[in-house]
Design a protein around this motif. Structure first.
Motif, mmCIF file in Angstrom:
data_model
loop_
_atom_site.group_PDB
_atom_site.id
_atom_site.type_symbol
_atom_site.label_atom_id
_atom_site.label_comp_id
_atom_site.label_asym_id
_atom_site.label_seq_id
_atom_site.Cartn_x
_atom_site.Cartn_y
_atom_site.Cartn_z
ATOM 1 N N GLU A 189 41.440 19.568 35.776
ATOM 2 C CA GLU A 189 42.145 20.389 34.791
ATOM 3 C C GLU A 189 42.261 21.835 35.251
ATOM 4 O OE1 GLU A 189 43.672 19.457 31.944
ATOM 5 O OE2 GLU A 189 43.239 17.401 32.537
ATOM 6 N N SER A 190 43.119 22.571 34.581
ATOM 7 C CA SER A 190 43.362 23.969 34.917
ATOM 8 C C SER A 190 42.237 24.844 34.385
ATOM 9 C CB SER A 190 44.693 24.423 34.318
ATOM 10 O OG SER A 190 44.839 25.815 34.462
ATOM 11 N N THR A 191 42.012 25.957 35.070
ATOM 12 C CA THR A 191 41.056 26.950 34.576
ATOM 13 C C THR A 191 41.771 28.254 34.217
ATOM 14 O OG1 THR A 191 40.627 27.597 36.873
ATOM 15 C CG2 THR A 191 39.122 26.013 35.882
ATOM 16 N N GLU A 192 43.019 28.142 33.830
ATOM 17 C CA GLU A 192 43.802 29.316 33.421
ATOM 18 C C GLU A 192 44.325 29.078 32.002
ATOM 19 O OE1 GLU A 192 43.989 32.139 34.925
ATOM 20 O OE2 GLU A 192 42.838 31.410 36.649
ATOM 21 N N PRO A 193 43.517 29.362 30.981
ATOM 22 C CA PRO A 193 43.941 29.091 29.603
ATOM 23 C C PRO A 193 44.923 30.134 29.099
ATOM 24 C CG PRO A 193 41.803 30.143 29.605
ATOM 25 C CD PRO A 193 42.173 29.935 31.051
ATOM 26 N N SER A 194 45.604 29.775 28.021
ATOM 27 C CA SER A 194 46.486 30.716 27.325
ATOM 28 C C SER A 194 45.809 31.159 26.038
ATOM 29 C CB SER A 194 47.832 30.049 27.020
ATOM 30 O OG SER A 194 47.640 28.879 26.242
ATOM 31 N N ARG A 195 46.196 32.309 25.555
ATOM 32 C CA ARG A 195 45.528 32.880 24.391
ATOM 33 C C ARG A 195 46.121 32.325 23.096
ATOM 34 N NH1 ARG A 195 44.731 39.350 22.964
ATOM 35 N NH2 ARG A 195 43.206 39.033 21.278
ATOM 36 N N ILE A 196 45.249 32.137 22.095
ATOM 37 C CA ILE A 196 45.693 31.792 20.751
ATOM 38 C C ILE A 196 45.205 32.872 19.794
ATOM 39 C CG2 ILE A 196 45.562 29.320 21.265
ATOM 40 C CD1 ILE A 196 43.119 29.223 19.405
#
Length: 506
Positions: free
Chosen positions: A294-301
Motif C-alpha cells: 500500500e501507499s504511504t502518502e495519505p491525503s488529508r480529511i
C-alpha cells in the motif's frame, strides 16, 4: 583528478543500480496491479490510501484489501462468532415457536392380574395445545380407550377440550408477548456483537498491515543509510589516495558502516515480527513471505464533530446495544409489575363422545358423553413481600441501564473529540516531517559537496546523515500514525464495515 574520477565512478554505479531498481519496480507493479484489480474491494478515499507497489519489497504482494478479504474468510475470531450465531439464531427460533400449536400423541397398554381377574386396557390420545397472545391456553385431546376383563369390554372415545385464561397475573398481550419480544431484542443485540467482533478484527488487521508496511519502510531506510555510509567510505578512500585526508580518519566512517549494518539486522527482525503478527491474524501459514504494497502518502480529511457524533450514535454497536438493553429492561419491568397482581383465572373444559359396552357378561349399550365445566380460580396473598421484590429489582435495573447509556454517550463523544484532535495533530506532524526530510536531504548533499573540496569533515557529514535518518523515521512514523488515526476513528464511528463495503451474512 583522482578524487573527482572516483566520485564519478561511484555516481555511475549508483545510476546503474537505480536503473535496475526502476525496471524491477515496473515489472512488479504491473503484476501487483493486475492482482489487486481482481481482488480489491473499494472504500472511501478519505479513509483508504491509494495503492502502489514497491519493487524493492521481496515476497508475495499483499494489498490491504486482500488482507481484509482473507481475514473475513480465515480469521478464527470471526469464525467463532459465526459459530455462536448458529446457536443464537436457534434460540430465537425456539422463542418464536412459543405460539405455535404443539401436537403430540400419547398412549398406554396395560395387562394386569388382580385377585385372579385379568384386565387388559389400552389408550391412545392424540392431543394439541396452543398458547394465545392473551395468555390463554387451549387444549384438545381425542381419547380412545378400551378395557377388557371378566367378560366385559368397554370402548370409550371422547373429544376433550380445556381452556384457562388468566385475568390478572400472567394475563394480557404485553405480558404474554414479553418473552418473544425480549428474544428478538436479544437477537438484535447478538447481531450487533457480531458486527463489533468483525469490525474490531478488521481494525486489528489494518493496524497489523500498517505495522508490516512501516517495518518494510524502516528496512529500506536502514539499507539507504548503510548505502550512504559505504559511499562516504569510498569518498574517504579516494581522498586518502589523493593525499587530502589522513588515513586514520576513515576509521570513524568504517565504524559507522558497521553500526548501520546492525540497524539493518534490527530492522530485518522487526520486519519478520510484523509479518508474523499479520499472518496470525489472517490464519495463514507462518512461512508465507507476505509483503505489504500500500501507499504511504495519505491525503488529508477534515473531520467534523457534529456530523461524526450523529454517525457514531446511529452506527456504534455499544451505543445501539445499550438502547436494546433498555428496551429489554422495560419488558422486564412490565412482567415484574404483573407479578404483583393476584392470581385470577377463568377456566372451562368439556368432554364429548360415547362409551360402548359389550361382552358375554355385560349388558350391551351405548352411552353418550357430554360433560362441561366452567369456573374461576383465585389466589390473593395479603402480606407476601416476595411479590414486590421483582418489581423493585426491575426498576433499579432499568434506571442503571439508562445511566449506563448516558455514560456510553459521553464516552463516545470523548473518543471522537480525542480522535479528531489526534488526526489534526498527526497531519501537522506529517507536514513538518516532510519538510524536515527535504531540508535534511539538502543539508547532506551540500555537506558532501563541501567534503569533496576539503571544506567539511567526516564528523559533520555523519552528523547530518544521522539527522536525515531521524527525519525519515519521523516522517514514516507520522504517516503511519495518521493512517492509524483514520482507522481508529473509523472503528469508533462504527463505520468500518461500511467503509470497506462489507455486508455481514447472517
Amino acid at each position: 583528478m583522482t578524487v573527482a574520477r572516483s566520485v564519478r565512478l561511484a555516481r555511475l554505479r549508483r545510476s546503474c543500480l537505480t536503473a535496475l531498481l526502476i525496471a524491477s519496480f515496473h515489472q512488479t507493479g504491473v503484476k501487483g496491479a493486475e492482482r489487486s484489480n481482481s481482488t480489491k474491494r473499494s472504500s472511501p478515499a478519505s479513509l483508504q490510501p491509494s495503492r502502489i507497489t514497491s519493487g524493492m519489497t521481496k515476497g508475495v504482494p499483499l494489498s490491504l484489501a486482500d488482507s481484509i478479504f482473507i481475514a473475513l474468510r480465515n480469521n478464527r475470531s470471526i469464525k467463532s462468532a459465526y459459530v455462536e450465531r448458529i446457536a443464537q439464531k436457534f434460540e430465537l427460533r425456539v422463542a418464536e415457536d412459543r405460539f405455535t400449536p404443539k401436537v403430540a400423541v400419547s398412549g398406554t397398554a396395560i395387562r394386569q392380574n388382580v385377585g385372579g381377574i385379568e384386565v387388559t386396557s389400552a389408550n391412545v390420545a392424540p392431543n394439541a395445545s396452543i398458547l394465545l397472545p392473551t395468555g390463554a391456553t387451549l387444549g384438545f385431546a381425542w381419547n380412545n380407550s378400551i378395557v377388557s376383563g371378566s367378560g366385559v369390554q368397554t370402548q370409550t372415545s371422547t373429544a376433550d377440550i380445556n381452556m384457562v385464561q388468566p385475568l390478572l397475573r400472567g394475563g394480557g398481550v404485553d405480558v404474554t408477548l414479553a418473552p418473544l419480544r425480549g428474544a428478538r431484542l436479544e437477537d438484535k443485540l447478538n447481531r450487533l456483537n457480531l458486527k463489533k467482533t468483525v469490525s474490531e478484527t478488521i481494525a486489528q488487521v489494518i493496524l497489523a498491515y500498517r505495522a508490516l508496511l512501516q517495518a518494510q519502510e524502516e528496512l529500506k531506510l536502514s539499507e539507504a543509510a548503510l548505502s550512504r555510509s559505504k559511499d562516504l567510505v569510498e569518498v574517504n578512500r579516494a581522498m586518502i589516495q589523493a593525499g587530502r585526508m589522513a588515513s586514520v580518519e576513515i576509521v570513524q566512517s568504517e565504524a559507522d558502516v558497521e553500526n548501520q549494518n546492525i540497524r539493518v539486522l534490527q530492522a530485518t527482525k522487526g520486519l519478520d515480527d510484523a509479518r508474523l503478527a499479520l499472518l496470525v491474524l489472517l490464519s495463514l501459514d507462518l512461512a508465507t513471505p507476505a509483503a505489504a504494497t500500500e501507499s504511504t502518502e495519505p491525503s488529508r480529511i477534515a473531520p467534523d464533530l457534529p456530523s461524526m457524533m450523529q454517525i457514531a450514535l446511529s452506527e456504534r454497536p455499544d451505543y445501539l446495544g445499550q438502547l436494546l438493553i433498555i428496551e429489554q429492561n422495560k419488558l422486564g419491568m412490565t412482567v415484574a409489575e404483573n407479578e404483583k397482581l393476584w392470581d385470577l383465572s377463568l377456566f372451562a373444559s368439556g368432554s364429548f363422545g360415547r362409551r360402548n359396552i359389550s361382552g358375554p357378561a355385560a349388558i350391551p349399550g351405548v352411552q353418550k358423553i357430554a360433560d362441561t365445566t366452567i369456573g374461576v380460580t383465585f389466589n390473593a396473598p395479603l402480606n407476601d413481600l416476595r411479590r414486590e421484590q421483582p418489581a423493585v429489582q426491575a426498576t433499579a435495573t432499568l434506571q442503571t441501564s439508562e445511566l449506563q447509556l448516558a455514560s456510553i454517550r459521553q464516552g463516545v463523544e470523548l473518543q471522537i473529540r480525542s480522535s479528531i484532535n489526534s488526526i489534526n495533530i498527526q497531519w501537522k506532524q506529517l507536514e513538518a516531517a516532510r519538510r524536515g526530510v527535504g531540508l535534511a536531504t539538502r543539508a547532506v548533499d551540500i555537506e558532501r559537496e563541501k567534503l569533496k573540496v576539503g571544506r567539511s569533515s567526516n564528523v559533520q557529514v555523519r552528523l547530518l546523515e544521522s539527522d536525515l535518518r531521524n527525519a525519515e523515521e519521523q516522517r514514516l512514523a507520522a504517516v503511519v500514525g495518521y493512517l492509524n488515526a483514520l482507522t481508529t476513528i473509523d472503528l469508533q464511528l462504527g463505520t468500518t464495515l461500511k467503509t470497506w463495503r462489507i455486508n455481514l451474512a447472517d
